[in-house]
Design a protein around this motif. Structure first.
Motif, PDB file in Angstrom:
ATOM      1  N   ASN A  31       0.809  -1.212   0.000  1.00 27.34           N
ATOM      2  CA  ASN A  31       0.000   0.000   0.000  1.00 27.34           C
ATOM      3  C   ASN A  31       0.847   1.269   0.000  1.00 27.34           C
ATOM      4  O   ASN A  31       0.327   2.364   0.151  1.00 27.34           O
ATOM      5  CB  ASN A  31      -0.946   0.027   1.199  1.00 27.34           C
ATOM      6  CG  ASN A  31      -2.079  -0.952   1.030  1.00 27.34           C
ATOM      7  OD1 ASN A  31      -2.448  -1.305  -0.082  1.00 27.34           O
ATOM      8  ND2 ASN A  31      -2.632  -1.406   2.132  1.00 27.34           N
ATOM      9  N   TYR A  32       2.144   1.118  -0.141  1.00 26.60           N
ATOM     10  CA  TYR A  32       3.071   2.249  -0.198  1.00 26.60           C
ATOM     11  C   TYR A  32       3.794   2.235  -1.537  1.00 26.60           C
ATOM     12  O   TYR A  32       3.860   1.203  -2.208  1.00 26.60           O
ATOM     13  CB  TYR A  32       4.102   2.173   0.934  1.00 26.60           C
ATOM     14  CG  TYR A  32       3.519   2.452   2.295  1.00 26.60           C
ATOM     15  CD1 TYR A  32       3.590   3.726   2.846  1.00 26.60           C
ATOM     16  CD2 TYR A  32       2.884   1.452   3.015  1.00 26.60           C
ATOM     17  CE1 TYR A  32       3.044   3.993   4.092  1.00 26.60           C
ATOM     18  CE2 TYR A  32       2.332   1.705   4.269  1.00 26.60           C
ATOM     19  CZ  TYR A  32       2.422   2.980   4.792  1.00 26.60           C
ATOM     20  OH  TYR A  32       1.874   3.253   6.024  1.00 26.60           O
ATOM     21  N   VAL A  33       4.341   3.376  -1.916  1.00 23.14           N
ATOM     22  CA  VAL A  33       5.191   3.449  -3.097  1.00 23.14           C
ATOM     23  C   VAL A  33       6.497   4.128  -2.729  1.00 23.14           C
ATOM     24  O   VAL A  33       6.550   4.957  -1.822  1.00 23.14           O
ATOM     25  CB  VAL A  33       4.519   4.198  -4.272  1.00 23.14           C
ATOM     26  CG1 VAL A  33       3.345   3.434  -4.809  1.00 23.14           C
ATOM     27  CG2 VAL A  33       4.128   5.602  -3.893  1.00 23.14           C
ATOM     28  N   GLU A  34       7.536   3.748  -3.440  1.00 24.32           N
ATOM     29  CA  GLU A  34       8.854   4.352  -3.265  1.00 24.32           C
ATOM     30  C   GLU A  34       9.193   5.078  -4.561  1.00 24.32           C
ATOM     31  O   GLU A  34       9.278   4.463  -5.621  1.00 24.32           O
ATOM     32  CB  GLU A  34       9.886   3.265  -2.973  1.00 24.32           C
ATOM     33  CG  GLU A  34      11.276   3.776  -2.727  1.00 24.32           C
ATOM     34  CD  GLU A  34      12.222   2.639  -2.391  1.00 24.32           C
ATOM     35  OE1 GLU A  34      12.812   2.681  -1.305  1.00 24.32           O
ATOM     36  OE2 GLU A  34      12.365   1.711  -3.220  1.00 24.32           O
ATOM     37  N   VAL A  35       9.360   6.391  -4.470  1.00 22.33           N
ATOM     38  CA  VAL A  35       9.639   7.227  -5.633  1.00 22.33           C
ATOM     39  C   VAL A  35      11.148   7.478  -5.699  1.00 22.33           C
ATOM     40  O   VAL A  35      11.733   7.992  -4.755  1.00 22.33           O
ATOM     41  CB  VAL A  35       8.878   8.567  -5.539  1.00 22.33           C
ATOM     42  CG1 VAL A  35       9.212   9.458  -6.722  1.00 22.33           C
ATOM     43  CG2 VAL A  35       7.379   8.334  -5.439  1.00 22.33           C
ATOM     44  N   LEU A  49       0.114   1.641  -6.369  1.00 30.57           N
ATOM     45  CA  LEU A  49       0.508   1.909  -7.749  1.00 30.57           C
ATOM     46  C   LEU A  49      -0.715   2.108  -8.632  1.00 30.57           C
ATOM     47  O   LEU A  49      -0.716   2.949  -9.529  1.00 30.57           O
ATOM     48  CB  LEU A  49       1.343   0.752  -8.308  1.00 30.57           C
ATOM     49  CG  LEU A  49       2.811   0.699  -7.941  1.00 30.57           C
ATOM     50  CD1 LEU A  49       3.485  -0.465  -8.642  1.00 30.57           C
ATOM     51  CD2 LEU A  49       3.519   1.979  -8.266  1.00 30.57           C
ATOM     52  N   LYS A  50      -1.753   1.336  -8.379  1.00 32.42           N
ATOM     53  CA  LYS A  50      -2.972   1.431  -9.184  1.00 32.42           C
ATOM     54  C   LYS A  50      -3.579   2.830  -9.089  1.00 32.42           C
ATOM     55  O   LYS A  50      -3.976   3.420 -10.102  1.00 32.42           O
ATOM     56  CB  LYS A  50      -3.984   0.380  -8.721  1.00 32.42           C
ATOM     57  CG  LYS A  50      -5.238   0.347  -9.546  1.00 32.42           C
ATOM     58  CD  LYS A  50      -6.211  -0.680  -9.023  1.00 32.42           C
ATOM     59  CE  LYS A  50      -7.483  -0.644  -9.857  1.00 32.42           C
ATOM     60  NZ  LYS A  50      -8.596  -1.273  -9.201  1.00 32.42           N
ATOM     61  N   GLU A  54      -3.066   6.456 -12.399  1.00 29.93           N
ATOM     62  CA  GLU A  54      -4.186   7.217 -12.970  1.00 29.93           C
ATOM     63  C   GLU A  54      -3.934   8.726 -12.920  1.00 29.93           C
ATOM     64  O   GLU A  54      -4.503   9.469 -13.715  1.00 29.93           O
ATOM     65  CB  GLU A  54      -5.478   6.880 -12.230  1.00 29.93           C
ATOM     66  CG  GLU A  54      -5.906   5.439 -12.395  1.00 29.93           C
ATOM     67  CD  GLU A  54      -7.038   5.043 -11.471  1.00 29.93           C
ATOM     68  OE1 GLU A  54      -7.531   5.902 -10.720  1.00 29.93           O
ATOM     69  OE2 GLU A  54      -7.412   3.864 -11.493  1.00 29.93           O
ATOM     70  N   ASN A  55      -3.093   9.184 -12.003  1.00 30.20           N
ATOM     71  CA  ASN A  55      -2.849  10.619 -11.822  1.00 30.20           C
ATOM     72  C   ASN A  55      -1.525  11.105 -12.404  1.00 30.20           C
ATOM     73  O   ASN A  55      -1.180  12.277 -12.251  1.00 30.20           O
ATOM     74  CB  ASN A  55      -2.896  10.960 -10.334  1.00 30.20           C
ATOM     75  CG  ASN A  55      -4.249  10.677  -9.735  1.00 30.20           C
ATOM     76  OD1 ASN A  55      -5.272  10.921 -10.349  1.00 30.20           O
ATOM     77  ND2 ASN A  55      -4.259  10.135  -8.532  1.00 30.20           N
ATOM     78  N   LEU A  56      -0.793  10.210 -13.055  1.00 32.62           N
ATOM     79  CA  LEU A  56       0.510  10.584 -13.611  1.00 32.62           C
ATOM     80  C   LEU A  56       0.384  11.014 -15.073  1.00 32.62           C
ATOM     81  O   LEU A  56      -0.522  10.567 -15.777  1.00 32.62           O
ATOM     82  CB  LEU A  56       1.479   9.404 -13.504  1.00 32.62           C
ATOM     83  CG  LEU A  56       1.951   9.055 -12.102  1.00 32.62           C
ATOM     84  CD1 LEU A  56       2.720   7.745 -12.110  1.00 32.62           C
ATOM     85  CD2 LEU A  56       2.808  10.159 -11.525  1.00 32.62           C
ATOM     86  N   PRO A  57       1.317  11.840 -15.555  1.00 30.21           N
ATOM     87  CA  PRO A  57       1.312  12.233 -16.976  1.00 30.21           C
ATOM     88  C   PRO A  57       1.566  11.032 -17.896  1.00 30.21           C
ATOM     89  O   PRO A  57       1.977   9.958 -17.446  1.00 30.21           O
ATOM     90  CB  PRO A  57       2.469  13.226 -17.074  1.00 30.21           C
ATOM     91  CG  PRO A  57       2.802  13.612 -15.694  1.00 30.21           C
ATOM     92  CD  PRO A  57       2.352  12.512 -14.797  1.00 30.21           C
ATOM     93  N   ASP A  58       1.387  11.241 -19.198  1.00 25.24           N
ATOM     94  CA  ASP A  58       1.483  10.164 -20.180  1.00 25.24           C
ATOM     95  C   ASP A  58       2.874   9.538 -20.301  1.00 25.24           C
ATOM     96  O   ASP A  58       2.997   8.413 -20.783  1.00 25.24           O
ATOM     97  CB  ASP A  58       1.058  10.666 -21.565  1.00 25.24           C
ATOM     98  CG  ASP A  58      -0.425  10.984 -21.601  1.00 25.24           C
ATOM     99  OD1 ASP A  58      -1.164  10.482 -20.732  1.00 25.24           O
ATOM    100  OD2 ASP A  58      -0.837  11.739 -22.502  1.00 25.24           O
ATOM    101  N   HIS A  64       5.639  -3.439 -14.931  1.00 25.69           N
ATOM    102  CA  HIS A  64       5.704  -4.632 -14.081  1.00 25.69           C
ATOM    103  C   HIS A  64       4.651  -4.464 -13.010  1.00 25.69           C
ATOM    104  O   HIS A  64       4.188  -3.341 -12.760  1.00 25.69           O
ATOM    105  CB  HIS A  64       7.109  -4.735 -13.467  1.00 25.69           C
ATOM    106  CG  HIS A  64       7.368  -6.008 -12.730  1.00 25.69           C
ATOM    107  ND1 HIS A  64       7.018  -6.163 -11.407  1.00 25.69           N
ATOM    108  CD2 HIS A  64       7.926  -7.167 -13.125  1.00 25.69           C
ATOM    109  CE1 HIS A  64       7.367  -7.379 -11.023  1.00 25.69           C
ATOM    110  NE2 HIS A  64       7.922  -8.004 -12.051  1.00 25.69           N
ATOM    111  N   HIS A  65       4.277  -5.531 -12.371  1.00 24.48           N
ATOM    112  CA  HIS A  65       3.297  -5.458 -11.281  1.00 24.48           C
ATOM    113  C   HIS A  65       3.744  -4.476 -10.198  1.00 24.48           C
ATOM    114  O   HIS A  65       2.919  -3.814  -9.571  1.00 24.48           O
ATOM    115  CB  HIS A  65       3.098  -6.861 -10.684  1.00 24.48           C
ATOM    116  CG  HIS A  65       2.189  -6.896  -9.502  1.00 24.48           C
ATOM    117  ND1 HIS A  65       0.829  -6.720  -9.617  1.00 24.48           N
ATOM    118  CD2 HIS A  65       2.436  -7.042  -8.183  1.00 24.48           C
ATOM    119  CE1 HIS A  65       0.285  -6.775  -8.412  1.00 24.48           C
ATOM    120  NE2 HIS A  65       1.243  -6.974  -7.527  1.00 24.48           N
TER     121      HIS A  65
END
Length: 108
Positions: A31-35, A49-50, A54-58, A64-65
């Motif tokens: 439930n966390y992401v590492e940027v 990630l899901k 949806e909120n990131l640019p193109d 990968h999963h």
């Protein structure tokens, strides 16, 4: 606000401005992401990630999963391995064709 070049992420009880063109890889950790950024900083915050894709640019693509990459920061791609800076990422079979199509549009 559609053409934003940055986003704020909440990490360590503060909001940090992160520019999209500085983000190289986003790794899913449940439930966390590492940027990961171009200046070798890493930020961990609460988001899946899901929800994030949806909120990131193109120019961001899931490969990968557990990984989203910024297509503009890919150094090389051979077989199923992407190199982004000092990170090697395996591209899942289900994402490989889509990635090849996106990269072919960026070729000379």
């Amino acid at each position: 606000m559609k053409n934003r070049t940055f986003a704020f992420i909440k990490t360590d009880k503060k909001l940090i401005k992160v520019f999209y063109d500085e983000v190289t890889v986003i790794k899913g950790l449940g439930n966390y992401v590492e940027v990961h950024t171009t200046n070798h900083k890493r930020y961990i915050y609460y988001k899946t990630l899901k929800d994030l894709i949806e909120n990131l640019p193109d120019e961001f693509m899931r490969v990968h999963h557990s990984y989203i990459v910024n297509l503009t920061t890919i150094d090389s791609f051979e077989d199923n391995q992407l190199i982004c800076g000092d990170l090697k990422i395996t591209v899942a079979k289900s994402y490989k064709e889509c990635l090849n199509n996106a990269l072919s549009k960026m070729m000379l």
